[in-house]
Scaffold this active site. Structure first.
Site, PDB file in Angstrom:
ATOM      1  N   ASP A   1      37.113  38.862  49.516  1.00 14.61           N
ATOM      2  CA  ASP A   1      35.916  38.511  48.746  1.00 14.61           C
ATOM      3  C   ASP A   1      34.644  38.769  49.571  1.00 14.61           C
ATOM      4  O   ASP A   1      34.493  39.833  50.144  1.00 14.61           O
ATOM      5  CB  ASP A   1      35.997  37.062  48.264  1.00 14.61           C
ATOM      6  CG  ASP A   1      36.983  36.893  47.121  1.00 14.61           C
ATOM      7  OD1 ASP A   1      37.384  37.901  46.521  1.00 14.61           O
ATOM      8  OD2 ASP A   1      37.364  35.743  46.829  1.00 14.61           O
TER       9      ASP A   1
ATOM     10  N   HIS B   1      38.995  43.814  53.045  1.00 15.95           N
ATOM     11  CA  HIS B   1      37.690  44.305  52.615  1.00 15.95           C
ATOM     12  C   HIS B   1      36.762  43.142  52.297  1.00 15.95           C
ATOM     13  O   HIS B   1      37.181  42.108  51.766  1.00 15.95           O
ATOM     14  CB  HIS B   1      37.779  45.313  51.466  1.00 15.95           C
ATOM     15  CG  HIS B   1      38.367  44.833  50.191  1.00 15.95           C
ATOM     16  ND1 HIS B   1      37.690  44.016  49.310  1.00 15.95           N
ATOM     17  CD2 HIS B   1      39.569  45.084  49.610  1.00 15.95           C
ATOM     18  CE1 HIS B   1      38.447  43.784  48.248  1.00 15.95           C
ATOM     19  NE2 HIS B   1      39.598  44.415  48.404  1.00 15.95           N
TER      20      HIS B   1
ATOM     21  N   ARG C   1      33.368  46.878  50.714  1.00 17.09           N
ATOM     22  CA  ARG C   1      33.309  47.124  49.274  1.00 17.09           C
ATOM     23  C   ARG C   1      31.869  46.933  48.806  1.00 17.09           C
ATOM     24  O   ARG C   1      31.208  45.951  49.166  1.00 17.09           O
ATOM     25  CB  ARG C   1      34.226  46.151  48.533  1.00 17.09           C
ATOM     26  CG  ARG C   1      34.021  46.192  47.020  1.00 17.09           C
ATOM     27  CD  ARG C   1      34.967  45.279  46.299  1.00 17.09           C
ATOM     28  NE  ARG C   1      34.337  44.673  45.131  1.00 17.09           N
ATOM     29  CZ  ARG C   1      34.949  43.856  44.290  1.00 17.09           C
ATOM     30  NH1 ARG C   1      36.208  43.541  44.475  1.00 17.09           N
ATOM     31  NH2 ARG C   1      34.295  43.340  43.265  1.00 17.09           N
TER      32      ARG C   1
ATOM     33  N   CYS D   1      34.644  39.386  39.012  1.00 17.24           N
ATOM     34  CA  CYS D   1      35.517  40.548  39.071  1.00 17.24           C
ATOM     35  C   CYS D   1      34.651  41.802  39.053  1.00 17.24           C
ATOM     36  O   CYS D   1      33.681  41.906  38.299  1.00 17.24           O
ATOM     37  CB  CYS D   1      36.470  40.546  37.885  1.00 17.24           C
ATOM     38  SG  CYS D   1      37.399  42.086  37.688  1.00 17.24           S
TER      39      CYS D   1
ATOM     40  N   GLU E   1      33.026  42.289  50.499  1.00 18.86           N
ATOM     41  CA  GLU E   1      32.153  42.872  49.482  1.00 18.86           C
ATOM     42  C   GLU E   1      30.732  42.367  49.604  1.00 18.86           C
ATOM     43  O   GLU E   1      30.449  41.416  50.348  1.00 18.86           O
ATOM     44  CB  GLU E   1      32.708  42.578  48.088  1.00 18.86           C
ATOM     45  CG  GLU E   1      32.705  41.111  47.711  1.00 18.86           C
ATOM     46  CD  GLU E   1      33.554  40.846  46.475  1.00 18.86           C
ATOM     47  OE1 GLU E   1      32.986  40.300  45.512  1.00 18.86           O
ATOM     48  OE2 GLU E   1      34.752  41.169  46.477  1.00 18.86           O
TER      49      GLU E   1
ATOM     50  N   GLU F   1      33.192  50.169  44.175  1.00 21.16           N
ATOM     51  CA  GLU F   1      33.774  49.543  42.987  1.00 21.16           C
ATOM     52  C   GLU F   1      33.178  50.094  41.694  1.00 21.16           C
ATOM     53  O   GLU F   1      31.991  50.429  41.626  1.00 21.16           O
ATOM     54  CB  GLU F   1      33.556  48.029  43.057  1.00 21.16           C
ATOM     55  CG  GLU F   1      34.165  47.231  41.914  1.00 21.16           C
ATOM     56  CD  GLU F   1      35.681  47.326  41.845  1.00 21.16           C
ATOM     57  OE1 GLU F   1      36.198  48.446  41.612  1.00 21.16           O
ATOM     58  OE2 GLU F   1      36.351  46.284  41.996  1.00 21.16           O
TER      59      GLU F   1
ATOM     60  N   TYR G   1      48.861  46.024  48.719  1.00 16.68           N
ATOM     61  CA  TYR G   1      47.537  45.450  48.518  1.00 16.68           C
ATOM     62  C   TYR G   1      47.690  44.024  48.004  1.00 16.68           C
ATOM     63  O   TYR G   1      48.600  43.732  47.210  1.00 16.68           O
ATOM     64  CB  TYR G   1      46.739  46.278  47.519  1.00 16.68           C
ATOM     65  CG  TYR G   1      45.354  45.748  47.258  1.00 16.68           C
ATOM     66  CD1 TYR G   1      44.368  45.819  48.242  1.00 16.68           C
ATOM     67  CD2 TYR G   1      45.017  45.165  46.039  1.00 16.68           C
ATOM     68  CE1 TYR G   1      43.091  45.331  48.022  1.00 16.68           C
ATOM     69  CE2 TYR G   1      43.743  44.672  45.806  1.00 16.68           C
ATOM     70  CZ  TYR G   1      42.794  44.759  46.797  1.00 16.68           C
ATOM     71  OH  TYR G   1      41.530  44.266  46.569  1.00 16.68           O
TER      72      TYR G   1
ATOM     73  N   ASN H   1      39.917  52.007  43.114  1.00 15.10           N
ATOM     74  CA  ASN H   1      40.542  50.860  42.457  1.00 15.10           C
ATOM     75  C   ASN H   1      40.990  51.265  41.058  1.00 15.10           C
ATOM     76  O   ASN H   1      40.165  51.407  40.157  1.00 15.10           O
ATOM     77  CB  ASN H   1      39.549  49.692  42.384  1.00 15.10           C
ATOM     78  CG  ASN H   1      40.138  48.466  41.722  1.00 15.10           C
ATOM     79  OD1 ASN H   1      41.326  48.398  41.436  1.00 15.10           O
ATOM     80  ND2 ASN H   1      39.294  47.475  41.472  1.00 15.10           N
TER      81      ASN H   1
ATOM     82  N   ASP I   1      38.763  34.707  38.765  1.00 16.06           N
ATOM     83  CA  ASP I   1      38.340  35.398  39.984  1.00 16.06           C
ATOM     84  C   ASP I   1      36.825  35.302  40.132  1.00 16.06           C
ATOM     85  O   ASP I   1      36.091  36.276  39.955  1.00 16.06           O
ATOM     86  CB  ASP I   1      38.793  36.860  39.912  1.00 16.06           C
ATOM     87  CG  ASP I   1      38.437  37.647  41.167  1.00 16.06           C
ATOM     88  OD1 ASP I   1      38.280  37.023  42.232  1.00 16.06           O
ATOM     89  OD2 ASP I   1      38.310  38.887  41.062  1.00 16.06           O
TER      90      ASP I   1
ATOM     91  N   ASP J   1      42.136  41.392  49.936  1.00 19.90           N
ATOM     92  CA  ASP J   1      40.799  41.194  49.388  1.00 19.90           C
ATOM     93  C   ASP J   1      40.244  39.890  49.953  1.00 19.90           C
ATOM     94  O   ASP J   1      40.739  38.808  49.633  1.00 19.90           O
ATOM     95  CB  ASP J   1      40.917  41.131  47.861  1.00 19.90           C
ATOM     96  CG  ASP J   1      39.602  40.834  47.162  1.00 19.90           C
ATOM     97  OD1 ASP J   1      38.588  40.638  47.840  1.00 19.90           O
ATOM     98  OD2 ASP J   1      39.618  40.801  45.911  1.00 19.90           O
TER      99      ASP J   1
END
Length: 297
Positions: free
Chosen positions: A91, A116, A161, A126, A118, A191, A48, A213, A62, A89
């Protein structure tokens, strides 16, 4: 030596095959290419690549400050050093739906096995911090539909996500997950789940794999692989674990030098030169160089 011999398409195909099987897939987060090679050596099923780690690597929080170019370049460097499939990731997809579409194609070209996207608004936070906001369901669906339509390799994994649990509650998160699957998501990343029962509820509501996660210092308890598997989870990530371990030891090592005037006390905790060279396949490079140097036509 050099790059891993397994092609990106083979990695994607193997990931799909693994997800079709009965086992939980474990994906520790790689913070650099060498750690990805270590993850493979230790027998994990995938790698990952965390957006939080990529941001931290640049000395940034982040909060959506990284660009597609930065993420694709670094994740590509990591993915090419391992035979394992790597998921990154991405975003919010770095912009509007057309940007999301481009993001997927750039990540395909970089050799990733999946990504992914989101449903947070920008600037994002985050997923285990308070104060998040999510876009409307229509916008979230457009992002995933754009991602699914843009991919050229049908084995590239599109994961949705959703951060809705912390904002609108579990039922809303489940409803959103269902809509994202209908839009083309191959897997769901819910999440900040509060407990195993919430993971189980999401897994029961959708007919695609669900990701957990297991980040430290977050909203979720650090459940074992056995607990997660029993709740119907198919993928578990440990996004920042290796970075936190490495940075914690780096800080202790620097404190040792300050306190003792030498790093000698920290040497027993260090990876040895021999072990580093083994992980790098130094011998393979030496053999290659010798064969070139001694070649005679």
């Amino acid at each position: 030596m050099l790059h891993a011999p397994t092609s990106a398409s083979d990695k994607r195909r193997r990931l799909r095959e693994a997800l079709a099987g009965p086992d939980l897939l474990r994906l520790p987060g790689a913070f650099n290419p060498l750690s990805a090679r270590l993850i493979e050596e230790k027998g994990f099923e995938g790698v990952y690549i965390s957006g939080a780690v990529l941001s931290a690597d640049l000395g940034l929080p982040d909060i959506g400050l990284t660009t597609l170019t930065e993420v694709a370049a670094r994740s590509g460097q990591i993915a090419r050093m391992t035979n394992l499939p790597a998921i990154v990731d991405a975003d919010t997809g770095f912009g509007e739906p057309m940007n999301v579409a481009r993001t997927i194609q750039v990540l395909e070209d970089a050799g990733l096995a999946g990504a992914h996207i989101e449903d947070q608004v920008n600037p994002k936070r985050c997923g285990h911090l308070d104060g998040k906001s999510v876009v409307g369901l229509g916008d979230a669906v457009k992002r995933i539909r754009a991602a699914a339509d843009a991919r050229r390799d049908p084995d590239f994994l599109i994961m949705a996500r959703t951060d809705a649990r912390a904002i609108e509650g579990l039922d809303a998160a489940i409803d959103r997950a269902k809509a994202l699957v209908d839009a083309g998501a191959d897997a769901i990343f819910p999440e900040a789940m509060a407990d195993l029962g919430e993971f189980e509820a999401v897994a029961s509501a959708v007919d695609v794999p669900v990701l957990a996660n297991m980040t430290e210092f977050g909203k979720s308890e650090l459940f074992s692989t056995a607990q997660l598997a029993s709740a119907g989870v198919r993928i578990v990530i440990y996004p920042v674990t290796l970075l936190r371990l490495a940075m914690g030891e780096a800080e202790r090592g620097l404190d040792e030098i300050v306190a003792a005037g030498t790093q000698a006390g920290a040497v027993p905790r260090m990876q040895t030169r021999a072990r580093l060279y083994e992980l790098l396949d130094y011998a393979g490079y030496n053999e290659f160089d010798s064969e070139i140097f001694t070649y005679r036509p």
